[in-house]
Design an enzyme around this catalytic site. Structure first.
Site, mmCIF file in Angstrom:
data_model
loop_
_atom_site.group_PDB
_atom_site.id
_atom_site.type_symbol
_atom_site.label_atom_id
_atom_site.label_comp_id
_atom_site.label_asym_id
_atom_site.label_seq_id
_atom_site.Cartn_x
_atom_site.Cartn_y
_atom_site.Cartn_z
ATOM 1 C CG LEU A 1 20.491 51.793 52.303
ATOM 2 C CD1 LEU A 1 19.857 52.603 53.550
ATOM 3 C CD2 LEU A 1 20.383 52.513 51.139
ATOM 4 N N GLY A 2 21.946 48.270 53.253
ATOM 5 C CA GLY A 2 21.527 46.943 53.207
ATOM 6 C C GLY A 2 20.540 46.834 52.102
ATOM 7 C CB VAL A 3 19.172 48.220 49.373
ATOM 8 C CG1 VAL A 3 17.984 48.653 50.363
ATOM 9 C CG2 VAL A 3 20.243 49.396 49.048
ATOM 10 C CG HIS B 1 46.901 48.602 41.993
ATOM 11 N ND1 HIS B 1 45.964 49.936 41.667
ATOM 12 C CD2 HIS B 1 47.986 49.020 40.968
ATOM 13 C CE1 HIS B 1 46.742 50.846 40.907
ATOM 14 N NE2 HIS B 1 47.749 50.086 40.386
ATOM 15 C CB ILE C 1 21.166 49.816 44.165
ATOM 16 C CG1 ILE C 1 22.500 49.660 44.574
ATOM 17 C CG2 ILE C 1 20.337 50.413 45.487
ATOM 18 C CD1 ILE C 1 23.207 50.999 45.187
ATOM 19 C CG ASP D 1 43.591 50.785 43.898
ATOM 20 O OD1 ASP D 1 44.496 49.955 44.620
ATOM 21 O OD2 ASP D 1 43.800 50.511 42.601
ATOM 22 N N GLY E 1 52.887 52.728 36.091
ATOM 23 C CA GLY E 1 53.946 53.466 37.144
ATOM 24 C C GLY E 1 53.512 54.862 37.744
ATOM 25 C CG ASN E 2 51.799 58.510 35.840
ATOM 26 O OD1 ASN E 2 52.157 58.147 34.529
ATOM 27 N ND2 ASN E 2 52.415 59.377 36.352
ATOM 28 C CB SER E 3 49.441 53.104 39.838
ATOM 29 O OG SER E 3 48.724 52.832 38.683
#
Length: 520
Positions: free
Chosen positions: A306-308, A148, A310, A178, A249-251
């Site tokens: 996996l295709g579920v 970001h 949950i 991210d 700014g820490n990101s």
């Protein structure tokens, strides 16, 4: 220029006068025989106090050594993107529109704005963002940061610890986690080693590095407050929570342990003020390194799936599914042709372990699955009918559009229905049910092939209402029994083993979820 100079003179003059006064007081005190307050080593009267201060000074020395080693690898990042016009289809506003808008992170304001903006074009304002990063490969010029911070930028400038400014040669991002990689000229760089986020424990000291509010090369200290957090910021979350001061700014800056190794990327804060409130989140370095390696090698991230669908498990559901401790992920839907379908997983299975790693909840399962090697077979442990079952599953690459349809669906059903179906009242649950035809399902925004019973009305204050059921939802199962007609539903409710409650599998256009409804 005159104001700072005047202040400087006043400060220096005041310091000189203060020193003169202090000296005079000291002389008068000595002359009057008044005892001086002890300072330095003489301040501490007990051996315990002297030992505690020695420990504190040792920790301070450790902080200094870590800071000295890590700071040369920290960078400040500025990203700029030009204003541009985009087409808006059916109220779909690009995420970047909100980054510099007053709508901020409030989902209610975002949805309200989306509903009022249908069709035409909109101007995305110029994007300017500042963040942090750190060099992980000095030879190749690889900088790690948050997606970001640099997403959608036309130019990214990296400011090094020694003051040099370099324009990024390449920017690669993975919005799901991210995580981003920025490549710069590898000239005289210093790198910081990556550590082991899995071995970081709650209570461990950590240091957060970055450029909060544009203040370059800052360091704050705190501890690991929690692990495995999923506050709903990104698609893929397994955050380390810390109370080290992290601000805008820490990101992208690193979270570092006392060995001087990175355990996470500072990413987000939980704040009512917009600044530091004591809760910050960092992407575990294990996940960040897995993403960065793929971005560097191929420019994209390939994930197993996996295709579920949950669901998290709470105490009530744990009892229903025979789980002693409410941990794991309940399967609420199996997607056709997916690895889960091919392996024989069933709705109602509770996944507790995969490839030897414990599954504490849905977020953890997503992280574990996506890091598996595509094309390989792994054992998955599920609780089925109260018993532990081990199932081998061969994992394939996730389709590019997998999961997007449900994620982009509205929060609840719309009012666009087909003909009103005939309804059956279920008094003991306080709801009215009707059959679901294809036209009604499509009008309500459900995926093609959705089956079950449509909730046509809910009695105010009744059991279904208290459980959160609403008109427009679809009931697909009672317990683990599929229901298609009202008679199916009534028979399954009557056969439900718990006389005080009924377990229902409820569908909305966003997905499916088990709900426990207490009978009247």
């Amino acid at each position: 220029m005159s104001v700072p100079v005047k202040h400087g003179v006043s400060w220096v003059s005041g310091l000189a006068v203060g020193a003169l006064i202090a000296g005079t007081v000291g002389v008068l005190a000595q002359q009057s025989g008044v005892e001086q307050t002890p300072t330095g080593p003489d301040l501490y009267r007990s051996e315990a106090a002297r030992a505690a201060v020695a420990d504190a000074r040792g920790l301070s020395a450790a902080f200094r050594d870590v800071a000295d080693a890590v700071l040369p690898a920290i960078v400040s990042i500025e990203a700029e993107g030009a204003a541009r016009r985009v087409s808006i289809g059916d109220g779909e506003i690009p995420e970047e529109f909100f980054r510099n808008s007053p709508f901020g992170d409030d989902p209610r304001l975002r949805e309200l704005f989306r509903r009022r903006q249908r069709g035409g074009t909109r101007m995305i304002p110029p994007r300017r963002s500042k963040g942090s990063g750190f060099v992980i490969d000095a030879r190749e010029g690889i900088v790690l940061t948050n997606s970001h911070v640099v997403a959608d930028a036309d130019e990214v400038t990296v400011r090094l610890h020694d003051g040099r400014e370099l324009v990024a040669e390449e920017v690669l991002t993975d919005p799901r986690t991210d995580v981003a990689v920025v490549r710069i000229e590898p000239d005289g760089l210093t790198e910081v080693p990556l550590g082991d986020s899995d071995s970081a424990r709650i209570g461990d000291w950590v240091l957060a590095f970055g450029s909060p509010f544009g203040l370059d090369m800052s360091v704050t200290a705190g501890i690991v407050s929690a692990k495995g957090r999923g506050p709903g910021i990104n698609d893929r979350e397994d955050y380390i929570q810390t109370d080290a001061a992290v601000n805008p700014g820490n990101s992208g800056g690193p979270l570092v342990d006392l060995s001087g190794r990175v355990v996470g990327i500072n990413t987000a804060i939980s704040s009512r003020s917009g600044g530091y409130d004591g809760i910050a989140f960092a992407i575990p370095v294990r996940m960040a390194k897995w993403v960065a390696d793929q971005l560097v090698d191929s420019g994209e991230v390939k994930r197993a799936y996996l295709g579920v669908a949950i669901q998290d498990i709470d105490g009530d559901l744990a009892d229903e599914f025979g789980i002693e401790v409410p941990r794991g992920a309940i399967v609420t839907k199996i997607f056709d042709g997916s690895p889960a379908a091919n392996a024989g997983l069933k709705v109602g299975d509770v996944i507790v372990r995969l490839n030897g790693r414990e599954v504490t909840g849905p977020k953890k399962l997503q992280v574990v699955v996506e890091e598996l090697r595509i094309g390989s077979t792994y054992e998955i442990e599920v609780v089925r009918d109260g018993r532990l079952t081990v199932i081998p599953i061969s994992f394939r690459e996730m389709p590019t559009d997998f999961g997007l349809a449900e994620a982009d669906s509205p929060d609840g059903p719309s009012d666009e229905r087909g003909e009103e179906p005939e309804s059956t009242m279920v008094d003991e649950l306080g709801l009215e049910l009707g059959t679901l035809d294809d036209a009604t399902a499509e009008g309500l925004g459900y995926p093609e092939g959705t089956t079950g019973l449509l909730v046509t009305a809910v009695v105010n204050g009744g059991p279904a209402d208290r459980a959160g059921l609403r008109a427009g939802m679809v009931l697909t199962r009672v317990g683990l029994t599929e229901v298609v007609t009202p008679d199916d539903f009534v028979a399954a409710v009557d056969a439900s083993p718990d006389g005080d409650s009924v377990l229902l599998l409820v569908a909305t256009p966003r997905g499916t979820r088990f709900v426990k409804v207490e009978r009247d």
